[in-house]
Design an enzyme around this catalytic site. Structure first.
Site, PDB file in Angstrom:
ATOM      1  N   ARG A 237       0.823  -1.204   0.000  1.00  0.00           N
ATOM      2  CA  ARG A 237       0.000   0.000   0.000  1.00  0.00           C
ATOM      3  C   ARG A 237       0.866   1.268   0.000  1.00  0.00           C
ATOM      4  NH1 ARG A 237      -4.155  -1.406  -0.976  1.00  0.00           N
ATOM      5  NH2 ARG A 237      -5.059  -2.414   0.856  1.00  0.00           N
TER       6      ARG A 237
ATOM      7  N   HIS B 239      -9.832   3.057  -0.438  1.00  0.00           N
ATOM      8  CA  HIS B 239      -9.882   3.281   1.016  1.00  0.00           C
ATOM      9  C   HIS B 239     -10.140   4.740   1.338  1.00  0.00           C
ATOM     10  CE1 HIS B 239      -7.326  -0.184   0.236  1.00  0.00           C
ATOM     11  NE2 HIS B 239      -7.737  -0.664   1.376  1.00  0.00           N
TER      12      HIS B 239
ATOM     13  N   LYS C 157     -12.822  -4.185  -3.629  1.00  0.00           N
ATOM     14  CA  LYS C 157     -12.725  -3.896  -2.187  1.00  0.00           C
ATOM     15  C   LYS C 157     -12.995  -2.421  -1.927  1.00  0.00           C
ATOM     16  CE  LYS C 157      -9.546  -3.638   1.707  1.00  0.00           C
ATOM     17  NZ  LYS C 157      -8.159  -3.580   2.147  1.00  0.00           N
TER      18      LYS C 157
ATOM     19  N   THR D 112     -27.995  -0.713  26.604  1.00  0.00           N
ATOM     20  CA  THR D 112     -27.418  -0.218  27.848  1.00  0.00           C
ATOM     21  C   THR D 112     -27.220   1.295  27.768  1.00  0.00           C
ATOM     22  OG1 THR D 112     -25.592  -0.530  29.402  1.00  0.00           O
ATOM     23  CG2 THR D 112     -25.090  -1.010  27.121  1.00  0.00           C
TER      24      THR D 112
ATOM     25  N   LYS E 235     -31.387   3.281  27.108  1.00  0.00           N
ATOM     26  CA  LYS E 235     -32.568   2.520  27.562  1.00  0.00           C
ATOM     27  C   LYS E 235     -33.871   3.305  27.429  1.00  0.00           C
ATOM     28  CE  LYS E 235     -29.910  -0.291  30.783  1.00  0.00           C
ATOM     29  NZ  LYS E 235     -29.771  -0.843  32.121  1.00  0.00           N
TER      30      LYS E 235
ATOM     31  N   ASP F 113     -33.373  -6.275  33.693  1.00  0.00           N
ATOM     32  CA  ASP F 113     -32.529  -5.840  34.822  1.00  0.00           C
ATOM     33  C   ASP F 113     -33.241  -6.104  36.144  1.00  0.00           C
ATOM     34  OD1 ASP F 113     -30.331  -4.940  33.433  1.00  0.00           O
ATOM     35  OD2 ASP F 113     -31.111  -2.898  33.196  1.00  0.00           O
TER      36      ASP F 113
ATOM     37  N   ALA G 270     -30.153   6.331  43.879  1.00  0.00           N
ATOM     38  CA  ALA G 270     -31.406   6.718  43.220  1.00  0.00           C
ATOM     39  C   ALA G 270     -31.202   6.866  41.710  1.00  0.00           C
ATOM     40  CB  ALA G 270     -31.904   8.029  43.815  1.00  0.00           C
TER      41      ALA G 270
ATOM     42  N   GLY H  15     -30.366   4.661  37.828  1.00  0.00           N
ATOM     43  CA  GLY H  15     -31.130   3.758  36.969  1.00  0.00           C
ATOM     44  C   GLY H  15     -31.426   2.403  37.606  1.00  0.00           C
TER      45      GLY H  15
ATOM     46  N   MET I  54     -17.000  -0.059  43.745  1.00  0.00           N
ATOM     47  CA  MET I  54     -16.647  -0.581  42.426  1.00  0.00           C
ATOM     48  C   MET I  54     -15.171  -0.333  42.135  1.00  0.00           C
ATOM     49  SD  MET I  54     -18.991   0.254  39.179  1.00  0.00           S
ATOM     50  CE  MET I  54     -18.087   1.389  38.180  1.00  0.00           C
TER      51      MET I  54
HETATM   52  P1  NAP Z   1     -26.394   5.854  38.098  1.00  0.00           P
HETATM   53  O1  NAP Z   1     -27.710   6.020  37.453  1.00  0.00           O
HETATM   54  O2  NAP Z   1     -25.250   6.689  37.651  1.00  0.00           O
HETATM   55  O3  NAP Z   1     -26.586   6.092  39.691  1.00  0.00           O
HETATM   56  C1  NAP Z   1     -25.489   6.073  40.555  1.00  0.00           C
HETATM   57  C2  NAP Z   1     -25.957   6.223  41.987  1.00  0.00           C
HETATM   58  O4  NAP Z   1     -24.816   6.093  42.835  1.00  0.00           O
HETATM   59  C3  NAP Z   1     -26.586   7.576  42.297  1.00  0.00           C
HETATM   60  O5  NAP Z   1     -27.628   7.390  43.213  1.00  0.00           O
HETATM   61  C4  NAP Z   1     -25.421   8.344  42.941  1.00  0.00           C
HETATM   62  O6  NAP Z   1     -25.835   9.317  43.874  1.00  0.00           O
HETATM   63  C5  NAP Z   1     -24.728   7.241  43.692  1.00  0.00           C
HETATM   64  N1  NAP Z   1     -23.317   7.523  43.928  1.00  0.00           N
HETATM   65  C6  NAP Z   1     -22.321   7.475  43.038  1.00  0.00           C
HETATM   66  N2  NAP Z   1     -21.142   7.792  43.635  1.00  0.00           N
HETATM   67  C7  NAP Z   1     -21.434   8.066  44.929  1.00  0.00           C
HETATM   68  C8  NAP Z   1     -20.659   8.448  46.063  1.00  0.00           C
HETATM   69  N3  NAP Z   1     -19.339   8.604  45.959  1.00  0.00           N
HETATM   70  N4  NAP Z   1     -21.272   8.630  47.239  1.00  0.00           N
HETATM   71  C9  NAP Z   1     -22.607   8.445  47.350  1.00  0.00           C
HETATM   72  N5  NAP Z   1     -23.402   8.092  46.338  1.00  0.00           N
HETATM   73  C10 NAP Z   1     -22.818   7.895  45.138  1.00  0.00           C
HETATM   74  O7  NAP Z   1     -25.885   4.346  37.983  1.00  0.00           O
HETATM   75  P2  NAP Z   1     -26.757   3.014  37.780  1.00  0.00           P
HETATM   76  O8  NAP Z   1     -26.927   2.754  36.328  1.00  0.00           O
HETATM   77  O9  NAP Z   1     -27.942   3.072  38.661  1.00  0.00           O
HETATM   78  O10 NAP Z   1     -25.733   1.910  38.310  1.00  0.00           O
HETATM   79  C11 NAP Z   1     -25.364   1.851  39.675  1.00  0.00           C
HETATM   80  C12 NAP Z   1     -24.472   0.667  39.917  1.00  0.00           C
HETATM   81  O11 NAP Z   1     -25.183  -0.532  39.664  1.00  0.00           O
HETATM   82  C13 NAP Z   1     -23.283   0.599  38.966  1.00  0.00           C
HETATM   83  O12 NAP Z   1     -22.195   1.257  39.508  1.00  0.00           O
HETATM   84  C14 NAP Z   1     -23.014  -0.884  38.777  1.00  0.00           C
HETATM   85  O13 NAP Z   1     -21.960  -1.294  39.609  1.00  0.00           O
HETATM   86  C15 NAP Z   1     -24.298  -1.531  39.237  1.00  0.00           C
HETATM   87  N6  NAP Z   1     -24.926  -2.289  38.119  1.00  0.00           N
HETATM   88  C16 NAP Z   1     -24.990  -3.636  38.230  1.00  0.00           C
HETATM   89  C17 NAP Z   1     -25.564  -4.390  37.242  1.00  0.00           C
HETATM   90  C18 NAP Z   1     -25.603  -5.874  37.371  1.00  0.00           C
HETATM   91  O14 NAP Z   1     -26.114  -6.542  36.461  1.00  0.00           O
HETATM   92  N7  NAP Z   1     -25.130  -6.426  38.457  1.00  0.00           N
HETATM   93  C19 NAP Z   1     -26.118  -3.762  36.115  1.00  0.00           C
HETATM   94  C20 NAP Z   1     -26.048  -2.371  36.027  1.00  0.00           C
HETATM   95  C21 NAP Z   1     -25.446  -1.654  37.037  1.00  0.00           C
HETATM   96  P3  NAP Z   1     -26.218  10.816  43.410  1.00  0.00           P
HETATM   97  O15 NAP Z   1     -27.629  10.739  42.918  1.00  0.00           O
HETATM   98  O16 NAP Z   1     -26.076  11.613  44.642  1.00  0.00           O
HETATM   99  O17 NAP Z   1     -25.254  11.192  42.339  1.00  0.00           O
END
Ligand code: NAP
Length: 507
Positions: free
Chosen positions: A67, A121, A146, A293, A297, A338, A367, A369, A428
């Site tokens: 190339r 390309h 190609k 994801t 979603k 989920d 609080a 997802g 985590m």
């Molecule tokens: P998200 O929407 O970003 O929410 C994160 C949450 O964690 C919020 O409530 C946040 O509080 C809080 N947080 C983050 N850092 C913090 C800290 N230092 N101190 C206090 N609170 C804190 O995330 P998500 O999608 O819900 O996912 C949450 C966790 O679920 C992921 O980290 C992952 O490990 C786990 N997960 C597991 C699976 C599985 O299949 N096992 C699947 C998906 C996710 P604020 O509202 O105050 O920011």
């Protein structure tokens, strides 16, 4: 039968290095070798002859490519020398030489046309004149055509897929870059001439090339055929998602003819919808299901509704669809595995059925997802839920929607519940020394569920076990949601134990 070769490019720098690389490629299962002569310094005819001889000894077909720098390669020498090198390669037995469209149009004659791969390309983007370029390639009337370009967005993959679908075995059409991986994986299903796979990580000759090992072990290259049903995970990022590995291995374990791919949809709702429309329109792609994801979603939910498809009621209540099914007519429906995966993980550990969660006191930490999905599912079965969150306002809003209690994180000091669920990212990797709740507030009769799955044993779970509490890990939830998806995708019982072993890195 149409054969789509799994071709491994070897960047030739000298005879010894090339010899070792050819041996390695054959051992890894290469079905064709591409010798890239533009990576070496001043490679001569005599060396080319020896290296082509080496490939011929393996019985594999051989392509020689040199190339020029003006087409994204490494060759800086003169055009006459380059042409001689390629002609000599044909004389000494290579099956194909790659000639750039521009050189061909510039009057390169004297080649056996059947042995020419006429290539074009664009390393920057999907070219605006894609169709014109294709026409010029086809006017060349060479053995193989190609076209390769960099995909900047996921919908850029469709022109290459359309061409593979139309052009069949005489065509190589691929989109480069991470976004374009699907074109490389689907080449065999669509009957393209070849797909390239790199010998090792970092040895790729173009962006987005998958290693031959991944091609064979993760994407089950040998099993792909025209009847393969197609699946994937839509997200951003998706590069480190375990879903392709877990689903493809489950396909293998059950003998299901499926291919599951990472689909990087980098953009918001518009990008998501554009991609989905493209998939639905092309029934011949045989897309039957998608995992969805972050951050797509909520877009998936809206998309299904706009298309008039069915949405599982709880998925609608949660406001998130993580599973899409597509039927043969292109009709989509949306689900959320989920929450179901999480509830299954809890009930399996507690030795109860879902309905037994009625009246059980639960603390949800977070609080976001995941907290939302669990709050919806647990209140749906009548559990008594309190949401604790750093940002109290978010806890309040979530609690109001699902008619449960809420509090700030200081409320955790007087925790008196049966089930504690961590839905925050605290603990985590890499901050594995953190826990969302101090160990002294954990009690023996609690069930503690940590949705975090990296690491598998978090500080929260370790401290819970130390006080004698029962624990549920995030891996169980992850495996359960994937298993539920697998069953929806295939109609076959999921090989859950194998899926669990894969996530644990034991298989
Ligand atoms: P998200 O929407 O970003 O929410 C994160 C949450 O964690 C919020 O409530 C946040 O509080 C809080 N947080 C983050 N850092 C913090 C800290 N230092 N101190 C206090 N609170 C804190 O995330 P998500 O999608 O819900 O996912 C949450 C966790 O679920 C992921 O980290 C992952 O490990 C786990 N997960 C597991 C699976 C599985 O299949 N096992 C699947 C998906 C996710 P604020 O509202 O105050 O920011």
């Amino acid at each position: 039968m149409i054969m789509t070769y799994l071709a491994v490019p070897i960047k030739v720098t000298n005879i010894d290095q090339a010899k070792k690389a050819v041996v390695k490629a054959v051992a890894a299962g290469a079905e064709m070798i591409e010798l890239r002569l533009d990576y070496g310094e001043n490679i001569q005819n005599r060396e080319v002859e020896i290296i082509i001889g080496l490939v011929k000894q393996t019985g594999l077909p051989c392509i020689v490519t040199c190339r020029p720098d003006w087409e994204g390669g490494g060759y800086k020498g003169g055009e006459d020398e380059r042409k001689d090198l390629l002609k000599h390669s044909l004389t000494v037995g290579t099956d194909y030489v790659d000639v750039e469209l521009k050189a061909w149009q510039g009057g390169w004659g004297g080649f056996d046309k059947d042995k020419v791969i006429l290539s074009n390309h664009d390393f920057a983007k999907l070219p605006d004149d894609f169709d014109k370029r294709l026409e010029k390639i086809s006017l060349g009337k060479t053995g193989i055509g190609k076209i390769a370009y960099r995909a900047e967005r996921i919908s850029d993959i469709f022109p290459a897929l359309d061409e593979l679908h139309r052009g069949s075995s005489g065509m190589i059409a691929l989109a480069m870059g991470e976004v374009g991986v699907a074109t490389r994986l689907l080449a065999k299903k669509l009957g393209g001439f070849l797909t390239f796979a790199s010998l090792e990580e970092g040895e790729d000759s173009a962006p987005g090339q998958v290693t031959i090992r991944e091609m064979k072990e993760t994407y089950l290259w040998d099993a792909i055929n025209a009847g393969t049903k197609v699946y994937g995970v839509i997200g951003c990022p998706v590069g480190h998602s375990l879903s392709p590995l877990i689903h493809n291995r489950a396909f293998k374990e059950t003998g299901y003819n499926g291919l599951y791919m990472p689909l990087l949809v980098d953009g918001m709702e518009q990008e998501f919808c554009l991609f989905m429309e493209g998939v639905i329109k092309r029934k011949w792609l045989d897309f039957r299901g998608l995992s969805v994801t972050i951050p797509h979603k909520k877009y998936a939910l809206r998309f299904v509704k706009e298309k008039g498809g069915g949405v599982e009621p709880l998925a609608e209540k949660i406001g998130a669809v993580n599973t899409l099914l597509i039927d043969e007519e292109g009709k989509v429906s949306g689900y959320n595995t989920d929450y179901a995966g999480a509830i299954d993980a809890i009930t399996e550990t507690m030795g109860i059925v879902k309905e037994d969660l009625k009246g059980v006191y639960v603390a949800i930490l977070g609080a976001g997802g995941v907290a939302r999905a669990l709050a919806a599912a647990l209140t749906d079965v009548g559990a008594k839920v309190t949401i604790y969150n750093r940002t109290v306002e978010k806890a309040r809003r979530l609690a109001e929607q699902f008619e449960c209690e809420w509090a700030g994180r200081e409320g955790l000091q007087s925790l008196d519940v049966k089930l504690v669920i961590n839905c925050t990212s605290i603990g985590m990797f890499p901050k594995v020394d953190a826990s969302p709740i101090e160990g002294k507030y954990l009690k023996k009769d609690m069930v503690v569920f940590d949705t975090v799955y990296n690491p598998m044993e978090t500080k929260l779970l370790r401290e819970s076990r130390e006080v004698g509490a029962a624990t549920v890990d995030g891996v169980s939830m992850f495996v359960n949601q994937a298993a539920l998806q697998f069953e929806m995708f295939t109609g076959i019982k999921a090989p859950k134990e194998v899926m669990r072993q894969i996530i644990r890195g034991e298989k």
